[in-house]
Design a protein around this motif. Structure first.
Motif, mmCIF file in Angstrom:
data_model
loop_
_atom_site.group_PDB
_atom_site.id
_atom_site.type_symbol
_atom_site.label_atom_id
_atom_site.label_comp_id
_atom_site.label_asym_id
_atom_site.label_seq_id
_atom_site.Cartn_x
_atom_site.Cartn_y
_atom_site.Cartn_z
ATOM 1 N N LYS A 114 29.524 75.294 27.534
ATOM 2 C CA LYS A 114 29.291 76.312 28.569
ATOM 3 C C LYS A 114 27.965 76.040 29.302
ATOM 4 N N GLY A 115 28.041 76.003 30.614
ATOM 5 C CA GLY A 115 26.825 75.836 31.415
ATOM 6 C C GLY A 115 26.440 74.397 31.702
ATOM 7 N N ASP A 116 27.096 73.445 31.048
ATOM 8 C CA ASP A 116 26.800 72.034 31.349
ATOM 9 C C ASP A 116 27.164 71.740 32.804
ATOM 10 N N GLU A 117 26.317 70.974 33.454
ATOM 11 C CA GLU A 117 26.556 70.715 34.878
ATOM 12 C C GLU A 117 27.214 69.355 35.124
ATOM 13 N N VAL A 118 28.065 69.347 36.140
ATOM 14 C CA VAL A 118 28.702 68.099 36.571
ATOM 15 C C VAL A 118 28.384 67.914 38.056
ATOM 16 N N ILE A 119 27.738 66.821 38.378
ATOM 17 C CA ILE A 119 27.405 66.558 39.784
ATOM 18 C C ILE A 119 28.636 66.013 40.496
ATOM 19 N N ILE A 120 29.026 66.728 41.554
ATOM 20 C CA ILE A 120 30.213 66.332 42.319
ATOM 21 C C ILE A 120 29.804 66.131 43.780
ATOM 22 N N PRO A 121 29.744 64.875 44.237
ATOM 23 C CA PRO A 121 29.429 64.653 45.648
ATOM 24 C C PRO A 121 30.566 65.194 46.524
ATOM 25 N N ALA A 122 30.185 65.927 47.585
ATOM 26 C CA ALA A 122 31.183 66.459 48.522
ATOM 27 C C ALA A 122 31.111 65.681 49.815
ATOM 28 N N LEU A 133 35.304 73.861 35.963
ATOM 29 C CA LEU A 133 35.238 75.297 35.687
ATOM 30 C C LEU A 133 36.145 75.677 34.517
ATOM 31 N N LEU A 134 37.344 75.127 34.510
ATOM 32 C CA LEU A 134 38.289 75.438 33.424
ATOM 33 C C LEU A 134 37.741 75.010 32.066
ATOM 34 N N ALA A 135 36.982 73.922 32.089
ATOM 35 C CA ALA A 135 36.424 73.414 30.828
ATOM 36 C C ALA A 135 35.116 74.138 30.463
ATOM 37 N N GLY A 136 34.723 75.115 31.264
ATOM 38 C CA GLY A 136 33.525 75.907 30.949
ATOM 39 C C GLY A 136 32.254 75.348 31.561
ATOM 40 N N GLY A 137 32.366 74.268 32.315
ATOM 41 C CA GLY A 137 31.174 73.668 32.918
ATOM 42 C C GLY A 137 30.851 74.265 34.268
ATOM 43 N N LYS A 138 29.797 73.712 34.882
ATOM 44 C CA LYS A 138 29.337 74.218 36.172
ATOM 45 C C LYS A 138 29.327 73.078 37.189
ATOM 46 N N PRO A 139 30.167 73.173 38.221
ATOM 47 C CA PRO A 139 30.125 72.110 39.232
ATOM 48 C C PRO A 139 28.839 72.189 40.033
ATOM 49 N N LYS A 140 28.151 71.080 40.177
ATOM 50 C CA LYS A 140 26.965 71.053 41.045
ATOM 51 C C LYS A 140 27.342 70.204 42.259
ATOM 52 N N ILE A 141 27.648 70.892 43.339
ATOM 53 C CA ILE A 141 28.158 70.206 44.529
ATOM 54 C C ILE A 141 26.994 69.668 45.354
ATOM 55 N N VAL A 142 27.043 68.393 45.675
ATOM 56 C CA VAL A 142 26.015 67.794 46.533
ATOM 57 C C VAL A 142 26.692 67.333 47.821
ATOM 58 N N LYS A 143 26.322 67.987 48.924
ATOM 59 C CA LYS A 143 26.991 67.661 50.192
ATOM 60 C C LYS A 143 26.477 66.341 50.754
ATOM 61 N N CYS A 144 27.411 65.478 51.105
ATOM 62 C CA CYS A 144 27.053 64.172 51.662
ATOM 63 C C CYS A 144 27.534 64.137 53.111
ATOM 64 N N LYS A 145 26.566 63.951 54.005
ATOM 65 C CA LYS A 145 26.867 64.098 55.426
ATOM 66 C C LYS A 145 27.663 62.928 55.997
ATOM 67 N N GLU A 146 28.280 63.224 57.148
ATOM 68 C CA GLU A 146 29.008 62.180 57.876
ATOM 69 C C GLU A 146 28.053 61.029 58.221
ATOM 70 N N GLN A 147 26.813 61.381 58.611
ATOM 71 C CA GLN A 147 25.815 60.358 58.970
ATOM 72 C C GLN A 147 25.479 59.473 57.772
ATOM 73 N N GLU A 148 25.749 59.953 56.567
ATOM 74 C CA GLU A 148 25.513 59.142 55.360
ATOM 75 C C GLU A 148 26.804 58.450 54.924
ATOM 76 N N GLY A 149 27.783 58.466 55.806
ATOM 77 C CA GLY A 149 29.089 57.866 55.480
ATOM 78 C C GLY A 149 29.825 58.689 54.433
ATOM 79 N N PHE A 150 29.450 59.946 54.289
ATOM 80 C CA PHE A 150 30.019 60.859 53.277
ATOM 81 C C PHE A 150 29.742 60.348 51.864
ATOM 82 N N LYS A 151 28.640 59.595 51.692
ATOM 83 C CA LYS A 151 28.354 59.024 50.368
ATOM 84 C C LYS A 151 27.055 59.581 49.779
#
Ligand code: PLP
Length: 395
Positions: A114-122, A133-151
């Protein structure tokens, strides 16, 4: 008190499956809908693979198998990693599941507290945050811009890592953008991760074989010193046009592989014995059709990108792989068009022009939409004409 569990209330059904379902329903009531929502190749499974499955049925390979994969499929997976990625694994470092989806889900169930974070590039594949979320973790969304090639960049990764970070997810080529990471980009991320000493990496390589313009594929375990902390996931769904057969696999640290097997033993048991036999042939058999199919996808990509960039208000990057484009519709979100969000855009497009695409916000980045071009040129031509007329009608 609700019968539905609290953990389930946190998640939503897959938006890409929802769009495909909506298009199907509209077609059933007689509408001429072009569906560009589904994430599966329109090609058929090659005959040699189908024949291997038929042979398996006739031979009586119709019983339970080892929970985490037959010895012959594990052998084929090990050979594949060696041949294509220069990665060496032993049998107890490999697991096979009912699609890459099950392997990923099990990996999170096996490792997250519970509470463990997973970094997910968006932008991200829609299932990652909900699985976490289903596994009890916390998604940490990192937005990646178009100017960065979405990476994801090394700087953003460094900033996103906290004491609670357990995993980083990397997906190259990506769903939904088709963006692929170069060797250097992966190694830049690896430097941050090596310094950190703790975070594990989940490399989702499911689109490995669908790439263009001689874009070189690299996976992080191959080009860094992070193999001991990496779970490399792949599968036959996309490369071999086998989405319905449901076979995915992963290789990585023995303790994680063992834990994944434990979950599988108490949930689904082995993946279908017939599908496993087919997957052995897919991985060991003739690979030449992959290139031919990628060439067909490339033609479609070139056509779609060019057509979209000819539409006023739309702009689209040229992706390195997968069969998706992720164009911006920001130029059409204003008072004059009365469209505020990408969801407004895709809903109106479906309503008025019978073209089904998926809103970018479903993938974690607003102002965009995803087109899957895994459909015939005829359909794509019709769809591009409709999108152009629709956008022009907004002015
Ligand atoms: N990973 C990504 C990025 C995907 O797009 C998909 C399917 O759409 C999967 C994993 C899972 O594929 P499968 O469960 O068919 O192996």
């Amino acid at each position: 008190m609700s019968i539905i569990s609290n953990s389930l209330k946190k998640i939503k059904p897959s938006p890409t499956i929802a769009v495909t379902q909506k298009a199907r329903e509209l077609r059933a009531v007689g509408k001429d809908v072009i569906g560009l929502g589904a994430g599966e190749p329109d090609f058929d499974t090659p005959d040699n693979i189908k024949n291997a499955a038929i042979k398996a049925i006739r031979k009586g390979d119709t019983k339970y198998t080892a929970v985490d994969g037959t010895p012959s499929l594990k052998k084929a997976v090990i050979k594949k990693f060696k041949r294509e990625n220069k990665l060496n694994y032993s049998t107890d470092q490999v697991t096979v599941g009912t699609g890459g989806k099950q392997v990923l889900y099990n990996a999170f169930m096996a490792t997250l507290n519970k509470g463990d974070e997973v970094i997910i590039p968006a932008p991200f594949w829609v299932s990652y945050p909900d699985m976490v979320l289903l596994a009890g973790g916390k998604p940490k969304i990192v937005k990646c811009k178009e100017q960065e090639g979405f990476k994801l960049t090394a700087k953003k990764l460094k900033k996103a890592i906290s004491k609670k970070t357990k995993w980083l997810i990397l997906n190259s080529p990506s769903n939904p953008t088709g963006a692929g990471y170069t060797k250097k980009e992966i190694q830049d991320l690896a430097k941050v991760l090596i310094r950190n000493k703790k975070v594990y990496i989940l490399s989702d390589d499911i689109y490995e074989h669908i790439r263009y313009d001689n874009f070189n594929f690299f996976t992080i375990a191959q080009v860094s010193k992070l193999k001991d902390r990496t779970l490399t996931m792949n599968g036959v769904s996309k490369s071999y046009a086998m989405t319905g057969w449901r076979i995915g696999y992963a290789a990585g640290p023995k303790d994680i592989i063992k834990a994944i097997g434990k979950i599988q033993s108490q949930s689904t048991s082995n993946p279908s014995s017939i599908s496993q036999a087919a997957a052995v042939e897919a991985l060991n058999g003739n690979q030449s059709f992959i290139k031919k199919r990628s060439n067909a996808f490339k033609q479609r990509r070139d056509f779609v990108v060019k057509s979209l960039n000819n539409i006023k208000g739309i702009s689209c990057l040229k992706p390195n792989g997968a069969f998706y484009v992720f164009p911006s519709c920001k130029g059409l979100l204003n008072k004059k068009t009365k469209l505020k969000t990408d969801t407004d855009f895709v809903q109106k497009l479906l309503e008025k022009s019978n073209v089904a695409v998926v809103q970018g916000s479903a993938f974690g980045l607003d102002g965009y939409f995803r087109i899957s071009y895994a459909t015939s040129m005829k359909n794509l031509k019709k769809a591009m004409d409709r999108i152009k007329s629709f956008c022009e009608s907004l002015e």
